[in-house]
Structures are given as C-alpha cells and as structure tokens.
Design an enzyme around this catalytic site. Structure first.
Site, short mmCIF file in Angstrom:
data_model
loop_
_atom_site.label_atom_id
_atom_site.label_comp_id
_atom_site.label_asym_id
_atom_site.label_seq_id
_atom_site.Cartn_x
_atom_site.Cartn_y
_atom_site.Cartn_z
N HIS A 5 1.06 -1.14 0.08
CA HIS A 5 0.06 0.06 -0.01
C HIS A 5 0.93 1.29 -0.05
O HIS A 5 2.08 1.06 0.28
CB HIS A 5 -0.99 -0.05 1.25
CG HIS A 5 -2.14 -0.94 1.11
ND1 HIS A 5 -2.04 -2.10 1.42
CD2 HIS A 5 -3.33 -0.71 0.52
CE1 HIS A 5 -3.14 -2.69 1.52
NE2 HIS A 5 -3.80 -2.01 0.76
N LYS B 74 -0.54 4.89 4.74
CA LYS B 74 -1.40 3.97 5.31
C LYS B 74 -1.02 3.86 6.81
O LYS B 74 0.30 3.84 7.04
CB LYS B 74 -1.38 2.54 4.85
CG LYS B 74 -2.41 1.77 5.30
CD LYS B 74 -2.92 0.60 4.26
CE LYS B 74 -3.70 -0.42 4.84
NZ LYS B 74 -5.08 0.12 5.34
N1 LIG Z 1 -12.80 -0.76 3.21
C1 LIG Z 1 -12.27 -0.41 1.98
O1 LIG Z 1 -12.47 -0.82 0.73
C2 LIG Z 1 -11.27 0.60 2.06
C3 LIG Z 1 -10.73 1.03 3.49
N2 LIG Z 1 -9.84 2.02 3.44
C4 LIG Z 1 -9.69 2.48 4.80
O2 LIG Z 1 -10.34 3.62 4.97
C5 LIG Z 1 -9.48 4.78 6.02
C6 LIG Z 1 -9.41 5.96 5.33
O3 LIG Z 1 -8.53 5.83 4.10
P1 LIG Z 1 -8.04 7.01 3.33
O4 LIG Z 1 -9.47 7.89 2.78
O5 LIG Z 1 -7.25 6.61 2.30
O6 LIG Z 1 -7.35 8.12 4.36
P2 LIG Z 1 -7.37 9.42 4.34
O7 LIG Z 1 -6.24 9.72 5.43
O8 LIG Z 1 -6.86 10.13 3.20
O9 LIG Z 1 -8.61 10.31 4.86
C7 LIG Z 1 -9.08 10.12 6.23
C8 LIG Z 1 -9.60 11.46 6.68
O10 LIG Z 1 -10.40 11.40 7.79
C9 LIG Z 1 -10.05 12.62 8.46
N3 LIG Z 1 -10.61 12.26 9.86
C10 LIG Z 1 -9.48 12.03 10.79
N4 LIG Z 1 -10.37 12.02 11.98
C11 LIG Z 1 -11.59 12.30 12.01
C12 LIG Z 1 -12.64 12.13 12.49
N5 LIG Z 1 -12.71 12.26 13.96
N6 LIG Z 1 -13.80 12.90 12.11
C13 LIG Z 1 -13.65 12.95 10.53
N7 LIG Z 1 -12.71 12.88 9.88
C14 LIG Z 1 -11.57 12.60 10.47
C15 LIG Z 1 -8.74 12.61 8.19
O11 LIG Z 1 -8.35 14.03 8.47
P3 LIG Z 1 -6.76 14.61 8.61
O12 LIG Z 1 -5.98 14.16 7.33
O13 LIG Z 1 -6.71 16.12 8.52
O14 LIG Z 1 -6.35 13.82 9.80
C16 LIG Z 1 -8.77 12.41 6.54
O15 LIG Z 1 -9.33 13.77 5.66
C17 LIG Z 1 -8.28 3.87 6.17
O16 LIG Z 1 -8.61 3.01 7.44
C18 LIG Z 1 -8.09 2.78 5.13
O17 LIG Z 1 -7.52 1.55 5.66
C19 LIG Z 1 -9.32 3.06 2.43
C20 LIG Z 1 -9.68 2.41 1.34
C21 LIG Z 1 -10.62 1.22 0.92
O1 LIG Z 2 -5.41 2.31 3.44
C1 LIG Z 2 -5.88 1.86 2.28
O2 LIG Z 2 -5.58 2.60 1.32
C2 LIG Z 2 -6.65 0.73 2.06
N1 LIG Z 2 -7.25 -0.11 2.91
C3 LIG Z 2 -8.07 -1.28 3.00
C4 LIG Z 2 -7.26 -2.13 3.74
O3 LIG Z 2 -6.64 -1.86 4.93
O4 LIG Z 2 -7.39 -3.23 3.57
C5 LIG Z 2 -8.37 -1.71 1.67
C6 LIG Z 2 -7.59 -1.20 0.57
O5 LIG Z 2 -6.57 -2.10 0.60
C7 LIG Z 2 -6.86 0.14 0.67
#
Ligand SMILES: NC(=O)C1=CN([C@@H]2O[C@H](COP(=O)(O)OP(=O)(O)OC[C@H]3O[C@@H](n4cnc5c(N)ncnc54)[C@H](OP(=O)(O)O)[C@@H]3O)[C@@H](O)[C@H]2O)C=CC1
Ligand SMILES: O=C(O)C1=N[C@H](C(=O)O)C[C@H](O)C1
EC number: 1.17.1.8
Length: 238
Positions: free
Chosen positions: A135, A139
């Site tokens: 990744h 992450k």
């Molecule tokens: N299940 C799935 O299919 C997938 C899961 N994921 C997971 O999703 C999560 C997010 O991924 P991603 O979008 O890439 O991460 P990012 O860091 O790009 O986005 C997370 C966002 O949440 C904000 N944030 C932090 N704390 C809070 C809060 N208490 N309330 C509201 N917003 C908050 C962050 O702000 P700031 O940056 O200012 O801290 C940031 O803007 C990860 O855990 C990832 O592993 C990702 C892709 C696919």
């Molecule tokens: O953090 C990410 O980007 C992703 N998180 C998810 C995970 O932890 O499996 C899903 C995807 O792989 C992307």
C-alpha cells in the site's frame, strides 16, 4: 438518496464523485476540522453516513451516527478490537452498520477464490503459505484490513495453520503477512503457496480507489432503510 460523508480524505473525496454520479446528494461532510457538523440537522437528515477516517477515530464516529439515528457504512480499518460492541448495539438496539475491510467487487471475488483455493490446499501439506500486501506510504495500519480478512479465510479452511503474524512466521502453523509501504500504491494483495517443486499464487491489484468507492456507495444504497450488522456477504450473491 441523502448521503453524509465522515472523513473527507482520499476515500471521502472519491466517494463524493461516485455518489454524485449515481444521482445522490451529499448533505453533510464531517472532517477533522469540523467535528461538530456530526450534530447538525443536515447530518441528521441523511439516509446514510459513509465513514472513512482513521483507526483511532472510527468507533467514536459510529457512536455519534447511532445517537443521531443515521445508518452507517464504514470501510475504516484497524479498529476491529471493538467490533463485538458494534454488533451488540445492532442486535440489541436495532442500529444499522455495514462494514467491509474492502468494498471492491473484485476483492470480494478474490476473497471467495482465496477460500476455495485454501480448501483445496488443506489436502496438500507440501505447500507452505505466505501473504504479501503493498500500500501507499500514508497508510496507518499494518497488515491491511483486507490481508486480515484473507488470512481469516485461509485459517477457516487450512487445518495446519492457526494464526497470522506480521512479517515473520514464529512457528510452522503461522501465516506470515509481509506489509510493504511504497509510493502511492492503492492496494495489492498476493497469497503464495510454495512447495519444494513449484509455487501457486493468486493476486489482486487495485488500479485506483474507484472500485473501493463504488462498492461503498452500492453498500450505502443497500443499507439505507435496513437494520442490523451488515456486510458484503449480505449484499453480493456468488
Ligand atoms: N474498506 C475499504 O474498501 C477501504 C478502506 N480504506 C480505509 O479507510 C480509511 C481511510 O482511508 P483514506 O481515505 O485513504 O485516508 P485519508 O487519510 O486520506 O482520509 C481520512 C480522512 O479522515 C479525516 N479524519 C480524521 N479523524 C477524523 C474524525 N474524527 N472525523 C472526521 N474525519 C476525520 C482525516 O483528516 P486529517 O487528514 O486532517 O487527519 C482525513 O481527511 C483507512 O482506514 C483505510 O485503511 C481505504 C480504502 C478502501
Ligand atoms: O488504506 C488503504 O488505502 C486501503 N485500506 C484497506 C485495507 O486496509 O485493506 C483497503 C484497501 O486495501 C486500501
């Protein structure tokens, strides 16, 4: 459908584009800079909230959604130590929560393939098992939620393995997961079965975040108006 977004990072922004493209309205966006938005009338008017934040903040967001009476779809990884509490609130208090470690349809096909291959490999102890996930460098958690789901699919089906470990196997019954953080990679997962004479491997390689985001919006369409603890198996029929 009226959608609230919690977390406006990489996933939140991709989900917004896909939701608008499918004719939905984004009525509220809660991010780290405006946490009070979750108490607003706009947020409460949503048919569903889609939550992608951080391992440390996800659970509190779920509690706020439950208090506001808004069904929640979440893909945040790294918070699963509290999953039983969430399940209990769904069962006993009629809350709505949809969780997937990976919302991509392709990955969910890969999950099914992983279990099928594991069932076959249960009969072939000459093959040892390892996993690799790659990744982007931003992450926060390792191994990925997807890698944990894949490992659980193997553990359910292969009698000679009893747990996963990060990086190194300490005993023959471990499945080691090697986690690589590199550039802006959206997500690669590979499972390898290796014997003295050959290697069998299966791999999923996401080209972008679009597949995760589309799956999350489809899950939101599915969850709105339903009750209970929901997952991809409730939504997809293989
Ligand atoms: N299940 C799935 O299919 C997938 C899961 N994921 C997971 O999703 C999560 C997010 O991924 P991603 O979008 O890439 O991460 P990012 O860091 O790009 O986005 C997370 C966002 O949440 C904000 N944030 C932090 N704390 C809070 C809060 N208490 N309330 C509201 N917003 C908050 C962050 O702000 P700031 O940056 O200012 O801290 C940031 O803007 C990860 O855990 C990832 O592993 C990702 C892709 C696919
Ligand atoms: O953090 C990410 O980007 C992703 N998180 C998810 C995970 O932890 O499996 C899903 C995807 O792989 C992307």
């Amino acid at each position: 459908m009226k959608i609230a977004l919690i977390g406006y990072g990489k996933m939140g922004k991709t989900i917004e584009q896909i939701a608008l493209g499918r004719g939905h309205q984004i009525v509220s966006i809660v991010d780290i800079n405006n946490p009070e938005e979750i108490h607003s009338d706009n947020f409460k008017s949503a048919d569903v909230a889609i939550e992608f934040t951080t391992p440390a903040t996800a659970f509190n967001n779920y509690m706020q959604c439950f208090a506001a009476g808004v069904p929640v779809v979440s893909g945040t990884t790294g918070w699963l130590d509290k999953i039983e509490q969430v399940k209990e609130m769904c069962e006993k208090e009629g809350k709505t929560f949809f969780y997937a470690s990976n919302f991509s349809i392709g990955v969910n096909i890969f999950f099914a393939l992983n279990k099928y291959l594991a069932k076959i490999m249960n009969n072939f102890p000459a093959y040892d098992i390892k996993m690799m996930e790659t990744h982007h460098i931003h992450k926060l958690d390792a191994p990925s939620g997807t890698a944990i789901t894949l490992a659980e699919g193997i553990l359910e089906n292969v009698d000679r393995k009893d747990r996963w470990t990060l990086e190194t196997a300490e005993k023959a019954t471990d499945i080691p997961i090697h986690a690589i953080r590199e550039g802006e990679v959206p997500g690669i997962h590979e499972i390898t079965y290796e014997s003295d004479v050959d290697t069998v491997s299966i791999k999923h390689d996401a080209k972008s975040r679009a597949g995760f985001a589309l799956g999350a919006v489809i899950a939101a369409e599915f969850a709105a108006g339903k009750k209970g603890f929901l997952g991809m198996d409730d939504m997809l029929k293989f």
